[in-house]
Design a protein around this motif. Sequence first.
Motif, short mmCIF file in Angstrom:
data_model
loop_
_atom_site.label_atom_id
_atom_site.label_comp_id
_atom_site.label_asym_id
_atom_site.label_seq_id
_atom_site.Cartn_x
_atom_site.Cartn_y
_atom_site.Cartn_z
N PRO A 30 40.12 39.04 31.09
CA PRO A 30 39.53 37.75 31.47
C PRO A 30 40.45 36.55 31.30
O PRO A 30 40.25 35.52 31.95
CB PRO A 30 38.32 37.63 30.54
CG PRO A 30 38.63 38.52 29.38
CD PRO A 30 39.40 39.65 29.96
N LEU A 31 41.48 36.65 30.45
CA LEU A 31 42.36 35.50 30.18
C LEU A 31 43.81 35.77 30.57
O LEU A 31 44.70 35.02 30.14
CB LEU A 31 42.27 35.13 28.69
CG LEU A 31 40.88 34.76 28.17
CD1 LEU A 31 40.92 34.52 26.66
CD2 LEU A 31 40.34 33.52 28.89
N PHE A 84 40.17 27.72 31.57
CA PHE A 84 41.36 28.56 31.76
C PHE A 84 40.97 29.91 32.37
O PHE A 84 41.62 30.41 33.28
CB PHE A 84 42.06 28.76 30.42
CG PHE A 84 43.27 29.65 30.49
CD1 PHE A 84 44.39 29.28 31.21
CD2 PHE A 84 43.27 30.88 29.83
CE1 PHE A 84 45.51 30.10 31.27
CE2 PHE A 84 44.37 31.71 29.90
CZ PHE A 84 45.51 31.33 30.61
N HIS A 85 39.88 30.48 31.87
CA HIS A 85 39.37 31.74 32.41
C HIS A 85 39.07 31.59 33.90
O HIS A 85 39.40 32.48 34.71
CB HIS A 85 38.12 32.14 31.64
CG HIS A 85 37.27 33.15 32.34
ND1 HIS A 85 37.66 34.45 32.56
CD2 HIS A 85 36.02 33.04 32.89
CE1 HIS A 85 36.71 35.11 33.19
NE2 HIS A 85 35.71 34.28 33.41
N HIS A 86 38.46 30.48 34.28
CA HIS A 86 38.13 30.25 35.69
C HIS A 86 39.42 30.18 36.52
O HIS A 86 39.50 30.75 37.62
CB HIS A 86 37.32 28.96 35.84
CG HIS A 86 36.74 28.79 37.21
ND1 HIS A 86 36.15 27.61 37.62
CD2 HIS A 86 36.67 29.62 38.27
CE1 HIS A 86 35.72 27.75 38.87
NE2 HIS A 86 36.04 28.96 39.29
N GLN A 87 40.43 29.49 36.02
CA GLN A 87 41.71 29.40 36.73
C GLN A 87 42.31 30.79 36.93
O GLN A 87 42.83 31.09 38.01
CB GLN A 87 42.69 28.53 35.94
CG GLN A 87 42.34 27.06 35.89
CD GLN A 87 43.30 26.30 34.99
OE1 GLN A 87 44.38 26.79 34.65
NE2 GLN A 87 42.91 25.10 34.58
N GLY A 91 38.01 34.65 43.06
CA GLY A 91 36.70 34.75 42.42
C GLY A 91 36.45 33.61 41.47
O GLY A 91 37.29 32.73 41.27
N GLY A 92 35.29 33.62 40.87
CA GLY A 92 34.94 32.56 39.94
C GLY A 92 34.81 33.08 38.53
O GLY A 92 35.09 34.24 38.23
N ALA A 93 34.40 32.19 37.64
CA ALA A 93 34.25 32.54 36.24
C ALA A 93 33.12 33.54 36.04
O ALA A 93 32.16 33.57 36.81
CB ALA A 93 33.97 31.27 35.43
N TRP A 94 33.23 34.33 35.00
CA TRP A 94 32.19 35.32 34.69
C TRP A 94 30.95 34.64 34.10
O TRP A 94 29.84 35.13 34.26
CB TRP A 94 32.70 36.36 33.71
CG TRP A 94 33.87 37.14 34.25
CD1 TRP A 94 34.39 37.10 35.51
CD2 TRP A 94 34.65 38.10 33.54
NE1 TRP A 94 35.44 37.96 35.63
CE2 TRP A 94 35.63 38.59 34.43
CE3 TRP A 94 34.62 38.58 32.24
CZ2 TRP A 94 36.57 39.55 34.06
CZ3 TRP A 94 35.55 39.54 31.86
CH2 TRP A 94 36.52 40.02 32.76
#
Length: 447
Positions: free
Chosen positions: A29-30, A390-393, A401-404
């Motif tokens: 995820p990161l 940051f995860h979204h980036q 895609g987008g953030a979880w």
Amino acid sequence: MLAAHSSLPDGVFWSAPLPPDSDFTAEDPLALDYLAQQVGLWLFPGFTTRTSRAQDYAVVLYGLHLADKAIHAYGYRSDDDTRTLLYERWERFWALATLQCRDGKLPRGDEDAMRGIRGATRAWFPGTKPLPLDFPLISRQSELGGLGAYLTSLRAYGLLSPGSLRVAPAAHEIVAAFWSEPGERDWSHLYHAYALSALDLGAKTIPRSRGRLTLAGLGRRSRLSSLVRRARRAQQERLWHALFLAARDGSTLALAERVIAAHEDGVSASEHILAGLLRGRWSGLSADTRNKVEVALAFGRLSRVLLGRFNRAYGYVHDHGWVADVDAVAEAAFPRQDAKELQAACGAVLAARDGSRFSKLQYHGPGLISLLSKLHASGPDDSLRHLLGFHHQVQRSRRGGGAWVREEQGKLVMKVAGYSGHASEPGFPPLKLNVIRRLLTDLGRIT
């Protein structure tokens, strides 16, 4: 427990056990797995996470040598596309030979388990009938098979001629000793002829014996464990020289020698090795190598902390019906009593002499440095938003895609379900030290 949700998730994914020949890792995820690979490259520039077996170097080099012989023997076109095609033929033949010598039994994690083991196992069958040569060894074999895995490293060490798939003079002794040591009374030329016959593209199968030779015999001589099992000390020395003594960077040999010393002291965990090196254990390091070790240790500890915070946030939303108050998630993910641990982890990377290397990476590194600067002095709510940003980036840069999990009107809403990583504590990344230990074991430096 069933619960109502304000919106449906954008997607669902799941984790499953990976096959031994898989080239994929679990969802990250990161982008910490990716960043850990870059840190590993700073420590050991000539290796990748996939170049873990010393005998594989010899297998690839011999296969490319054999491809050139086949071009002349069978009148094929002399170009790299043809060499790749012929090498893949060799790789399938070699995998079948390994399976034949093991009676078709190579469990997960076995010392002889090669890339493409599932494809080879499907093609192999017991008995005496010839085995097929044209079967799918591994999806995208040219990328994920032995040649794709080792090509960059072979070129970095000058074992292939520049810009081609021809074996360079530096690798000739390794190739010449592939089946046995030169001068030994054996049947090396016959093994070579047997292998060459498999590269006849008009042949669809390969017999399990050829005169006095057997396919199982070829497998015993060339399988991944053969360097150790056959006590191939001279060949181990050639590969040690090619991969470590001849390394052009300043850290590979120095760190490998200290990994050996650490092993002799009973230290094998990557974090403990790096920490010991910074304390001056196992003799000193050059300033440049010490700087690499410093940032590697700092990043390894940081990645464990950051992934732990993300897992707490994701787990809290997951366990509360996929919708949870932002404030509650922030307190769960960034409790104030753990603030010093987070600040120390961020500060160690920012203060490291080689910490600026992250800013020079094409992907994710600059974003990481920006994140650390923000986390170093923010409270729980802001820290959560910075981490999820940051995860979204990361997710957006990967596949659009987008953030979880995403904030909506003061709530965090699960958008992608099925991430199982939150259920376990993150560990310290190997940073390629596991690859080095495996290579050193194959080369008889670690026992």
